[in-house]
Scaffold this motif. Structure first.
Motif, short mmCIF file in Angstrom:
data_model
loop_
_atom_site.label_atom_id
_atom_site.label_comp_id
_atom_site.label_asym_id
_atom_site.label_seq_id
_atom_site.Cartn_x
_atom_site.Cartn_y
_atom_site.Cartn_z
N MET A 77 45.16 9.30 -2.41
CA MET A 77 43.80 10.09 -3.35
C MET A 77 44.18 9.77 -4.53
SD MET A 77 41.51 11.69 -1.01
CE MET A 77 40.92 13.04 -1.78
N GLY A 78 45.31 9.98 -5.15
CA GLY A 78 45.30 9.80 -6.67
C GLY A 78 45.06 8.36 -7.21
N ILE A 79 45.33 7.66 -6.09
CA ILE A 79 44.92 5.90 -7.02
C ILE A 79 43.50 5.66 -6.90
CG2 ILE A 79 44.36 3.65 -4.92
CD1 ILE A 79 47.10 3.80 -4.13
N VAL A 80 42.42 6.47 -5.87
CA VAL A 80 40.91 6.43 -6.28
C VAL A 80 40.69 7.54 -7.41
CG1 VAL A 80 39.11 7.86 -5.06
CG2 VAL A 80 40.64 7.30 -3.38
N GLY A 81 41.57 8.43 -7.84
CA GLY A 81 41.32 9.52 -9.19
C GLY A 81 41.84 8.84 -10.32
N ILE A 82 42.59 8.03 -10.05
CA ILE A 82 43.35 7.23 -11.33
C ILE A 82 41.96 6.20 -11.45
CG2 ILE A 82 44.90 5.09 -12.81
CD1 ILE A 82 46.97 7.30 -11.00
N GLY A 83 41.58 4.94 -10.30
CA GLY A 83 40.52 3.92 -10.66
C GLY A 83 39.56 4.61 -10.97
N MET A 84 38.88 5.83 -10.66
CA MET A 84 37.65 6.33 -11.47
C MET A 84 38.06 6.56 -12.92
SD MET A 84 36.86 8.88 -8.16
CE MET A 84 35.73 9.27 -7.06
N SER A 85 39.05 7.22 -13.61
CA SER A 85 39.31 7.41 -14.65
C SER A 85 39.34 6.34 -15.22
CB SER A 85 40.33 7.87 -14.75
OG SER A 85 41.69 7.45 -14.80
N ILE A 86 39.68 5.17 -14.91
CA ILE A 86 40.00 3.16 -15.68
C ILE A 86 38.10 3.69 -15.78
CG2 ILE A 86 40.44 1.19 -15.65
CD1 ILE A 86 42.46 3.03 -15.58
N LEU A 87 37.20 3.08 -14.83
CA LEU A 87 35.48 3.10 -14.44
C LEU A 87 35.37 3.31 -15.34
CD1 LEU A 87 34.54 2.87 -10.81
CD2 LEU A 87 35.33 1.54 -12.20
N GLY A 95 49.65 17.41 -3.41
CA GLY A 95 50.34 16.78 -3.12
C GLY A 95 52.38 16.80 -3.63
N LEU A 96 51.48 17.64 -4.31
CA LEU A 96 52.83 18.58 -5.60
C LEU A 96 54.09 18.90 -4.72
CD1 LEU A 96 54.83 17.38 -7.54
CD2 LEU A 96 53.32 19.20 -8.80
#
Length: 606
Positions: free
Chosen positions: A48-58, A110-111
């Motif tokens: 899910m972190g990969i998805v969230g960080i990917g969105m922030s890059i967009l 996650g944490l």
């Protein structure tokens, strides 16, 4: 008490030898074993972190080069980016889902889900959690919540688009904008399942810590990790139901014609029938969860840091009792500061001054923790492995992010920077980056316990240094954008000539964000590759004192093969000498908790 609890737990282990011959489904999918559930939480959280960080890059690309065409937008966003130019609606949706995923699914589940599950039974000397079934249910509700949240991205009218705080009336009127329709409904359903998952997990953690401690493990001999998870679980139990009530009332407003949060609304010149509600009520309900939530996110990271810093400084943690007191104080105070998110909502100035007082008060226990970490590091025999570096990084971001919190916590100062990038910079540093550092520190430190292998140290160093420099490169300049008045959540500022001079800073921030995001792939590679190719771990690779390092490297049902360990001392007897000036155990600078007190040594922990 503990002896009574342990007897049946031990018998249970002896009688159930068949647990070793489990099917694939009962071992890896619907597992009751806390160690497997922890891995499920961690891997789901990372994905899910990969998805969230990917969105922030967009949306960072959009902010740096507004109204320009990018092929990646057209490929990933389709009709939401005609000819590769991002529309305002999808920008808002990306910001919304990014915030939701990172705060709830990565940093909360996650944490806390990973390390509470992994460490509570292992560090208190228990065979497993109080209820294996509730533990399994907690994970699968979380998984379902993740799936529904991701499904909302593919709804025709668009995903939820009212910010991660989903303030009404934008979120309460399905016809307001595209994202207020089915996307918002799915968001609410997903969050309801997520909250159920957190409550099941939280009850389990609390009962386990209170009831299942092994013989000799008094509350004042618990590692600070367990104290942090314990208070985190209590906070979750107190505050998550309030968000659930807000979500249910919002569903009622959206679908059943009630007016809890709506009053005197005009839409396209038409007067809607809603009357008598108040959107400020929703703000109170949301932030009554929302502020304890940031401590639910940061406390487990602080607990992990306490353990990693003490182990890698080869020194007892400084101020053990003060650390417990600060965790308890943070837990209590976090429930009476939520109004500082609402200083500009028309709040009575006297009430504002009360919330300012309680907010500045919470800086005291937070500072106690920061000073105690620094004092533990002072003159220690520092082992600079990746876990230790991320823990020290957490202390740094916790201080820098916390300092801006003093400005935002003051009602008169906050008004100038409210809803600007100053706020974004503050909470990303103090909550986002700090908690991520805690997550990384925990993964590097307990990876050998989870997977029986070591992660690659050199890749860990690359991961830390690029992330540390990159994260400050992203969030440090943001403070200046905020002080210049740049508002949050605007998809472009080209309509305001006043902000033209700030465009270059946005480019710097975006470049740093892209580099930082890419280096997380090094971590992801290290994480998955080390499961198969990592160096085989020894039983106690970090020479640590806590009980989890007395269990065999291979995971077994019930954690310990024979009797449960008995605890004779606290968890921080590092570099301890006896009255002759020699190490308590000859040639070894640590004394595990299950070693009885020697005749010529004093009990350091009072």
């Amino acid at each position: 008490m503990s002896a009574v609890v342990n007897a049946p737990a031990h018998d249970h282990h002896e009688d159930h030898g068949h647990h070793h011959k489990q099917t694939f489904i009962s071992k890896y999918i619907f597992s009751f074993d806390h160690k497997m559930v922890a891995k499920q939480f961690l891997i789901t959280g990372l994905l899910m972190g990969i998805v969230g960080i990917g969105m922030s890059i967009l949306f960072r690309i959009q902010l740096a080069w507004p109204e320009q065409s990018f092929a990646i937008f057209e490929a990933l966003l389709g009709k939401w980016a005609p000819d590769g130019v991002m529309t305002p609606n999808i920008y808002l949706a990306l910001v919304t889902i990014h915030g939701t995923i990172m705060v709830f699914f990565v940093l909360t589940a996650g944490l806390s889900g990973t390390f509470s599950n992994l460490l509570i039974p292992l560090q208190i000397g228990a065979r497993d959690m109080a209820s294996g079934f509730m533990n399994m249910l907690s994970y699968w509700l979380f998984f379902l919540a993740c799936v529904i949240m991701l499904c909302s991205l593919f709804v025709e009218a668009g995903p939820a688009s009212s910010g991660w705080t989903i303030y009404p009336p934008l979120s309460a009127l399905p016809q307001a904008i595209g994202g207020s329709g089915m996307g918002m409904t799915l968001w609410l359903v997903s969050m309801a399942l997520f909250i159920a998952s957190q409550l099941l997990g939280g009850i389990n953690y609390i009962v386990t810590v209170i009831n299942l401690r092994t013989k000799g493990m008094s509350m004042t001999r618990l590692p600070l990790t367990i104290w942090a998870f314990f208070v985190t679980a209590i906070l979750g139990l107190v505050s998550f139901p309030v968000l659930l009530s807000a979500a249910l009332l919002l569903i009622m407003d959206r679908s059943f014609g009630t007016s809890f949060f709506l009053s005197d609304i005009f839409l396209d010149g038409e007067v809607l029938s809603h009357h008598g509600g108040s959107p400020v009520l929703f703000e109170h309900l949301f932030w009554f969860l929302g502020h304890p939530e940031v401590y639910i996110v940061i406390l487990p990271a602080l607990g992990i840091t306490s353990e990693v810093v003490a182990t890698n400084s080869r020194k007892p943690i400084f101020g053990y009792r003060a650390m417990i007191a600060s965790i308890l104080a943070i837990g209590f105070l976090s429930t009476i500061v939520w109004g500082h998110h609402m200083f500009v909502s028309g709040m009575n100035p006297f009430l504002g001054s009360v919330f300012t007082f309680t907010t500045l008060l919470i800086a005291i226990p937070s500072a106690v923790k920061a000073f105690n970490y620094i004092t533990t590091l002072w003159k220690g025999n520092l082992q600079m492995n990746p876990g230790m570096l991320f823990s020290i990084g957490l202390v740094s971001t916790f201080i820098t992010g916390g300092l801006t919190g003093i400005i935002l916590g003051d009602s008169t100062l906050d008004i100038n920077v409210h809803d600007t990038y100053f706020v974004v910079a503050h909470f990303h540093l103090v909550m986002g980056i700090s908690a991520l550092y805690g997550l990384f520190a925990g993964v590097y430190h307990w990876y050998p316990k989870m997977f029986g292998r070591m992660m690659n140290k050199n890749l860990g160093y690359i991961h830390f240094w690029v992330t540390a420099v990159g994260a400050y490169g992203v969030f440090f300049p943001m403070h200046f954008l905020g002080m210049a008045g740049l508002p949050r959540r605007y998809y472009t500022n080209t309509a305001f000539p006043y902000f033209d001079d700030l465009a270059d800073i946005n480019v710097i921030v975006t470049v740093c964000a892209i580099i930082t995001a890419l280096v997380q792939l090094v971590f992801i590679y290290n994480f998955f590759a080390s499961m198969f190719y990592g160096k085989k771990a020894t039983m106690n690779p970090w020479k640590s004192n806590t009980l989890e390092w007395t269990t065999p490297v291979e995971h077994i049902h019930g954690n310990w093969p024979g009797e449960l360990p008995v605890v004779y001392r606290w968890a921080y007897d590092y570099s301890k000498t006896n009255s002759d000036g020699e190490y308590v155990i000859t040639g070894q600078d640590y004394v595990p908790q299950n070693i009885p007190m020697q005749e010529n040594e004093e009990d350091l922990h009072h």
